[in-house]
Design an enzyme around this catalytic site. Structure first.
Site, PDB file in Angstrom:
ATOM      1  N   ARG A 155     -10.499  -0.612   1.892  1.00 21.15           N
ATOM      2  CA  ARG A 155      -9.538  -2.107   1.999  1.00 21.15           C
ATOM      3  C   ARG A 155     -10.520  -3.558   2.210  1.00 21.15           C
ATOM      4  O   ARG A 155     -10.033  -4.402   3.723  1.00 21.15           O
ATOM      5  CB  ARG A 155      -8.832  -1.672   2.958  1.00 21.15           C
ATOM      6  CG  ARG A 155      -8.053  -0.905   2.330  1.00 21.15           C
ATOM      7  CD  ARG A 155      -6.303  -0.828   2.943  1.00 21.15           C
ATOM      8  NE  ARG A 155      -5.855  -0.246   2.021  1.00 21.15           N
ATOM      9  CZ  ARG A 155      -4.469   0.828   2.943  1.00 21.15           C
ATOM     10  NH1 ARG A 155      -5.201   1.531   4.266  1.00 21.15           N
ATOM     11  NH2 ARG A 155      -4.209   1.343   1.664  1.00 21.15           N
ATOM     12  N   LYS A 211      -6.653  -8.414  10.973  1.00 21.97           N
ATOM     13  CA  LYS A 211      -6.167  -6.669  11.045  1.00 21.97           C
ATOM     14  C   LYS A 211      -6.974  -6.509  10.403  1.00 21.97           C
ATOM     15  O   LYS A 211      -7.949  -7.134   9.595  1.00 21.97           O
ATOM     16  CB  LYS A 211      -5.036  -6.527   9.811  1.00 21.97           C
ATOM     17  CG  LYS A 211      -4.957  -4.866   9.472  1.00 21.97           C
ATOM     18  CD  LYS A 211      -3.652  -5.226   8.781  1.00 21.97           C
ATOM     19  CE  LYS A 211      -3.858  -3.907   7.986  1.00 21.97           C
ATOM     20  NZ  LYS A 211      -2.460  -3.667   7.084  1.00 21.97           N
ATOM     21  N   LYS A 237      -4.708  -5.947  15.383  1.00 23.01           N
ATOM     22  CA  LYS A 237      -5.042  -4.699  15.151  1.00 23.01           C
ATOM     23  C   LYS A 237      -6.163  -4.073  14.611  1.00 23.01           C
ATOM     24  O   LYS A 237      -6.845  -4.909  13.867  1.00 23.01           O
ATOM     25  CB  LYS A 237      -4.008  -4.253  13.792  1.00 23.01           C
ATOM     26  CG  LYS A 237      -3.433  -2.812  13.404  1.00 23.01           C
ATOM     27  CD  LYS A 237      -2.208  -2.891  12.933  1.00 23.01           C
ATOM     28  CE  LYS A 237      -2.800  -1.265  12.037  1.00 23.01           C
ATOM     29  NZ  LYS A 237      -1.455  -1.311  10.608  1.00 23.01           N
ATOM     30  N   SER A 247      -2.344   4.116  14.876  1.00 21.94           N
ATOM     31  CA  SER A 247      -2.222   5.643  14.919  1.00 21.94           C
ATOM     32  C   SER A 247      -3.366   6.875  15.817  1.00 21.94           C
ATOM     33  O   SER A 247      -3.189   7.696  15.947  1.00 21.94           O
ATOM     34  CB  SER A 247      -1.742   6.095  13.268  1.00 21.94           C
ATOM     35  OG  SER A 247      -3.384   5.632  12.769  1.00 21.94           O
ATOM     36  N   GLU A 268      -8.418 -16.620  11.646  1.00 17.63           N
ATOM     37  CA  GLU A 268      -7.122 -16.242  11.113  1.00 17.63           C
ATOM     38  C   GLU A 268      -5.642 -15.923  11.540  1.00 17.63           C
ATOM     39  O   GLU A 268      -5.233 -16.809  10.834  1.00 17.63           O
ATOM     40  CB  GLU A 268      -7.399 -14.253  11.215  1.00 17.63           C
ATOM     41  CG  GLU A 268      -8.706 -13.861   9.878  1.00 17.63           C
ATOM     42  CD  GLU A 268      -7.979 -14.162   8.448  1.00 17.63           C
ATOM     43  OE1 GLU A 268      -6.913 -14.648   7.848  1.00 17.63           O
ATOM     44  OE2 GLU A 268      -8.623 -13.936   7.103  1.00 17.63           O
ATOM     45  N   ARG A 296      -2.824   6.745   7.233  1.00 20.79           N
ATOM     46  CA  ARG A 296      -2.282   6.765   5.961  1.00 20.79           C
ATOM     47  C   ARG A 296      -1.388   8.259   5.493  1.00 20.79           C
ATOM     48  O   ARG A 296      -1.185   8.685   4.565  1.00 20.79           O
ATOM     49  CB  ARG A 296      -4.083   6.739   5.734  1.00 20.79           C
ATOM     50  CG  ARG A 296      -4.210   5.245   5.448  1.00 20.79           C
ATOM     51  CD  ARG A 296      -5.846   4.867   5.731  1.00 20.79           C
ATOM     52  NE  ARG A 296      -5.944   4.136   5.846  1.00 20.79           N
ATOM     53  CZ  ARG A 296      -7.145   3.293   5.512  1.00 20.79           C
ATOM     54  NH1 ARG A 296      -7.683   4.318   5.745  1.00 20.79           N
ATOM     55  NH2 ARG A 296      -7.359   1.963   5.645  1.00 20.79           N
ATOM     56  N   CYS A 326      -3.125  -3.129  -1.610  1.00 18.86           N
ATOM     57  CA  CYS A 326      -2.050  -3.787  -0.839  1.00 18.86           C
ATOM     58  C   CYS A 326      -2.063  -4.667  -1.643  1.00 18.86           C
ATOM     59  O   CYS A 326      -1.066  -5.217  -1.255  1.00 18.86           O
ATOM     60  CB  CYS A 326      -2.887  -4.207   0.642  1.00 18.86           C
ATOM     61  SG  CYS A 326      -3.725  -2.853   1.827  1.00 18.86           S
ATOM     62  N   CYS A 349       0.690  -1.765  -0.064  1.00 18.78           N
ATOM     63  CA  CYS A 349       0.133  -0.122  -0.305  1.00 18.78           C
ATOM     64  C   CYS A 349       0.495   1.118  -0.158  1.00 18.78           C
ATOM     65  O   CYS A 349      -0.263   2.432  -0.403  1.00 18.78           O
ATOM     66  CB  CYS A 349      -0.828  -0.290   1.555  1.00 18.78           C
ATOM     67  SG  CYS A 349      -0.325  -0.268   2.544  1.00 18.78           S
TER      68      CYS A 349
END
Length: 331
Positions: free
Chosen positions: A222, A200, A253, A279, A238, A210, A135, A127
């Site tokens: 996404r 994620k 995440k 972030s 997962e 970003r 991605c 990405c």
């Protein structure tokens, strides 16, 4: 039974909280500097230290300016950094991601030469390197899965060749852990660790990142490859899939809104679990602290403790330098 007997039989949990020495003695969960990973953004160019406006205290560094931040990392005794590259050239196939002379590869070599004992984690995703900001490879508005794996494998090998200790695929393509593990092994990097972004989520907490990585998608979002925030059981699957494919560490995440997932994964596996205190989580704390609404140190340390209490062993956080310094003050 008289009142005195009733009082004597009372269970007095407050005895465990009477002072700091007692609280410390019985404390169940602790945060240490060795738990921390500090994310860094490296940008192509010279003499660059760009502030990320939406992430107070965070900067993009060119390689010739990285040392000032690396010295802070060393002084804080943080054991690892997570690198994100911001190249000058972007194209549809993210070719700078697997360019052996790309900005991230050069940064890895610089760090390993300057601080050979500092663990370098290379984020593996297209990405930051694609002109469209997704991605993976695209066909129309579709994000291609299997075709993307080949490029992720090339990127992982290139990062390992540069000296990365840990490869961290964050793309969320199906089968990418197995593909990357095979690519690393076939190229002789059998001891290079894989830390998979296993669960994620397609989260709103990523917006400031970003800005820092110049990686906002140019169309759509996404959600066709990152996870639905509503799905806890799928997140466990997962993580289990990535373990089966060869991951050494699994990651959840974001962190704070998904601690229930961290706890469930921790209960289901003995594998090390990382969390990414992302972030948006960082910037919300910084904004509230700047306005005097919260005690920043107290809130940050409470958040760190919550992540460890849920089952995380590794905490990736933009607060890492502050946390390490606060911990040192308490030693």
């Amino acid at each position: 039974m008289n009142r005195k007997a009733e009082v004597n039989r009372m269970i007095r949990m407050r005895r465990l909280r009477v002072n700091e020495a007692m609280r410390s003695l019985v404390r169940e969960t602790s945060v240490s500097k060795s738990d921390l990973v500090y994310p860094m953004f490296v940008i192509e160019g010279n003499d660059i230290k760009n502030p990320v406006d939406s992430m107070p205290g965070i900067y993009q560094y060119s390689i010739d300016r990285m040392d000032e931040e690396l010295d802070r990392v060393k002084e804080a005794e943080i054991p690892a950094v997570l690198l994100f590259g911001v190249p000058a050239h972007k194209d549809d196939c993210g070719s700078e991601a697997y360019n052996d002379e790309g900005v991230t590869q050069q940064a890895i070599r610089h760090i390993k030469k300057k601080m050979p004992h500092l663990l370098v984690i290379a984020d593996v995703c297209l990405c930051e390197y694609t002109s469209h900001g997704h991605c993976g490879l695209i066909y129309g508005n579709e994000i291609l899965n299997d075709e993307t794996l080949k490029l992720l494998g090339k990127m992982a090998v290139s990062m390992a060749k540069a000296g990365a200790d840990i490869i961290a695929p964050s793309d969320m393509m199906d089968g990418r852990v197995e593909y990357i593990r095979n690519a690393l092994d076939e190229n002789g990097y059998i001891n290079t660790m894989l830390m998979a972004y296993s669960a994620k989520f397609a989260s709103g907490y990523y917006s400031p990142f970003r800005d820092a990585a110049h990686s906002a998608p140019s169309f759509g979002d996404r959600r066709t490859y990152q996870m639905d925030p509503a799905n806890r059981k799928e997140a466990v699957r997962e993580c289990e899939n990535d373990i089966a494919e060869g991951a050494d560490v699994i990651m959840v995440k974001p962190a704070l809104a998904y601690l229930d997932v961290v706890r469930e994964v921790s209960d289901r596996t003995d594998y090390p679990i990382a969390v990414y205190n992302v972030s948006g989580e960082y910037s919300m704390v910084k904004a509230a602290a700047a306005n005097g609404w919260i005690d920043e140190k107290r809130i940050v340390m409470e958040n760190m403790t919550a992540m460890k209490r849920a089952g995380a062993k590794i905490i990736i956080t933009y607060h890492a330098l502050d946390v390490a310094n606060w911990l040192r003050e308490g030693e």
